[in-house]
Design a protein around this motif. Structure first.
Motif, mmCIF file in Angstrom:
data_model
loop_
_atom_site.group_PDB
_atom_site.id
_atom_site.type_symbol
_atom_site.label_atom_id
_atom_site.label_comp_id
_atom_site.label_asym_id
_atom_site.label_seq_id
_atom_site.Cartn_x
_atom_site.Cartn_y
_atom_site.Cartn_z
ATOM 1 N N LYS A 46 91.260 39.457 87.125
ATOM 2 C CA LYS A 46 90.049 39.973 87.771
ATOM 3 C C LYS A 46 90.098 41.489 87.830
ATOM 4 O O LYS A 46 91.153 42.064 88.106
ATOM 5 C CB LYS A 46 90.010 39.394 89.191
ATOM 6 C CG LYS A 46 88.836 39.864 90.004
ATOM 7 C CD LYS A 46 88.960 39.655 91.493
ATOM 8 C CE LYS A 46 89.149 38.327 92.083
ATOM 9 N NZ LYS A 46 88.544 38.253 93.438
ATOM 10 N N GLU A 79 92.265 33.088 94.946
ATOM 11 C CA GLU A 79 92.394 34.475 94.480
ATOM 12 C C GLU A 79 93.731 35.042 94.949
ATOM 13 O O GLU A 79 94.126 34.816 96.091
ATOM 14 C CB GLU A 79 91.233 35.302 95.044
ATOM 15 C CG GLU A 79 89.916 34.743 94.557
ATOM 16 C CD GLU A 79 88.692 35.450 95.111
ATOM 17 O OE1 GLU A 79 87.654 35.369 94.459
ATOM 18 O OE2 GLU A 79 88.790 36.069 96.183
ATOM 19 N N GLU A 132 92.667 34.484 99.158
ATOM 20 C CA GLU A 132 91.842 33.431 99.765
ATOM 21 C C GLU A 132 91.725 32.238 98.839
ATOM 22 O O GLU A 132 91.932 32.337 97.630
ATOM 23 C CB GLU A 132 90.446 33.961 100.121
ATOM 24 C CG GLU A 132 89.650 34.415 98.920
ATOM 25 C CD GLU A 132 88.141 34.437 99.192
ATOM 26 O OE1 GLU A 132 87.683 33.823 100.150
ATOM 27 O OE2 GLU A 132 87.444 35.073 98.391
#
Ligand SMILES: Nc1ncnc2c1ncn2[C@@H]1O[C@H](COP(=O)(O)OP(=O)(O)OP(=O)(O)O)[C@@H](O)[C@H]1O
Ligand SMILES: [Mg+2]
Length: 422
Positions: A240, A288, A302
């Motif tokens: 990400k 994540e 999370e």
């Protein structure tokens, strides 16, 4: 589907088509009226209820499920994933653990669940206002920078990274006559996190406590896990990219992640443990993580008991051939999910963000081979300041043989896109 509005809806519709499954939605009457045409057309029926009123919603959905012979409950919208767990439990369908399910919605309960399960996660504390935030961040040594976020929210709304209580944080704002002097940016961050008292569009009342977290440096990754009958099936790891600085907005995702194979397996293992820790037993979880430089320890930021947003279903399927939405439906139907990759390609998505808020005059995304773009907002739309994902103007998805090629291609398209703001 307990509220299929949102990014994953279209992938669930495609998946149901492939599996030959009929889809029904539980939602609010006015929210259903705002569904896009393709979603309305895909539904075999709608249970109109009030999802914010748990006893009423459970009674309405229970009656609806019996009437229509519903075979599985698919949690979709994050804030209603605990409700989906309660419904599945009540009607005896495969679902998540209703006793733990709130931990997948509320980040304070999530922190407790991760601590009991020994999941590596940031250290944290809870505050009700800025003065308390200053005090507890100091007492817990949460230092600088400090992450301040709402207990319940998504899309990076209300999340800020600021200097902690001991940081050189500029001017101080006095709080109360004998309270501590709270750094202005910390006070503003707490206000931003407490801004959300009710969630759009259902009006669900939110926990307005503020979560303070230790900042975890390093690369950021996500990994989804399908759980069926309590057995975990890992899905591919995705890298990400986010903005830097005070507001962390996701700017893109790339699959595969580029991590070495042993670390991929570690990320998948931690993601699976995080999913189980928040009670996921039948369905998917989106986790994540960040990996501090020089370490091989993924810290869980999370986990949600739902499909990922951000078109990650498309990115993962383009790269690996695995449909997360198919796997999610299979799991909630009590079947063994198809999670074995059938190809070894790569895909990357980039989001177009404005430099500042304003009125959108024009946005265009060039068409390069191997890519496709989608514009999110029309000219005339009011674009908010880039503080969370609601400012995104569009996106481009690129497919290629390797992750670097896919990311490079998507970045080239994003760089050549034109945005004019008024
Ligand atoms: N403790 C932390 N350390 C470092 N970065 C963090 C931390 N918590 C959050 N962030 C950054 O802020 C982003 C948003 O935080 P978080 O995922 O908790 O909020 P969210 O609103 O649920 O986000 P989203 O729905 O966009 O995933 C993360 O993706 C990460 O980049
Ligand atoms: Mg997040």
């Amino acid at each position: 589907m307990v509220e299929p509005m949102g990014n994953a809806g279209r992938f669930l519709v495609e998946a149901a088509d492939r599996l030959g499954v009929r889809l029904y939605a539980a939602t609010h009457k006015d929210v259903h009226e705002g569904y896009p045409q393709w979603l309305r057309a895909a539904l075999a029926g709608v249970c109109a209820t009030d999802l914010t009123d748990t006893p009423r919603a459970l009674a309405d959905m229970d009656a609806f499920c019996r009437q229509h012979g519903i075979a599985g409950v698919a949690p979709c919208f994050e804030l209603f994933t605990p409700l989906a767990a309660l419904l599945a439990d009540r009607i005896g369908l495969p679902g998540n653990d209703p006793r733990l399910a709130r931990a997948a919605r509320n980040k304070i309960e999530m922190g407790e669940a991760f601590a009991s399960a020994g999941i590596p996660a940031p250290r944290w504390a809870v505050a009700h206002d800025a003065a308390e935030a200053y005090r507890v961040a100091r007492a817990h040594g949460l230092g600088r920078p400090l992450v301040v976020k709402p207990a319940e929210q998504g899309g990076s709304w209300g999340v800020s990274v600021v200097d902690g209580p001991d940081g050189p944080d500029g001017p101080r704002a006095a709080h109360g006559s004998d309270g501590p002097e709270v750094p202005e940016r910390l006070a503003a961050a707490v206000d931003a996190a407490r801004r959300f008292t009710h969630a759009h569009p259902h009006g669900l009342e939110l926990d307005t406590r503020v979560l303070l977290q230790e900042y975890i440096p390093g690369g950021e990754y996500s990994c989804d896990t399908v759980v069926a009958g309590g057995v975990t099936y890992p899905l591919p790891v995705v890298a990400k990219d986010t903005t830097e600085g005070r507001y962390r907005i996701e700017t893109g995702h790339t699959c595969p992640s580029g991590l070495p194979a042993p670390l991929v397996r570690k990320v998948q293992h931690i993601a699976a443990r995080a999913a189980l820790a928040v009670g996921v037993r039948n369905g998917i979880a989106h986790t994540e993580m960040k990996i501090p430089p020089g370490t091989e320890t993924p810290y869980v930021i999370e986990t949600g008991a739902r499909l990922p947003g951000d078109n990650l279903c498309e990115v993962v399927e383009a790269a690996t051939g695995v449909s997360e939405a198919v796997a999610h439906l299979q799991a909630v139907l009590g079947q063994v999910p198809d999670t074995v990759p059938s190809r070894t390609g790569a895909a990357s998505i980039r989001f177009l963000l404005p430099e500042h808020g304003g009125v959108l005059r024009r946005v265009s995304i060039p068409d390069l081979p191997g890519t496709h773009g989608e514009v999110h907002l029309s000219p005339g739309a009011v674009v908010p300041e880039p503080a969370d994902s609601s400012c995104r103007l569009g996106h481009v998805v690129a497919r290629a043989e390797t992750a670097d090629q896919a990311r490079g291609l998507a970045e080239r398209v994003a760089a050549r896109s034109r945005v004019e703001m008024g």
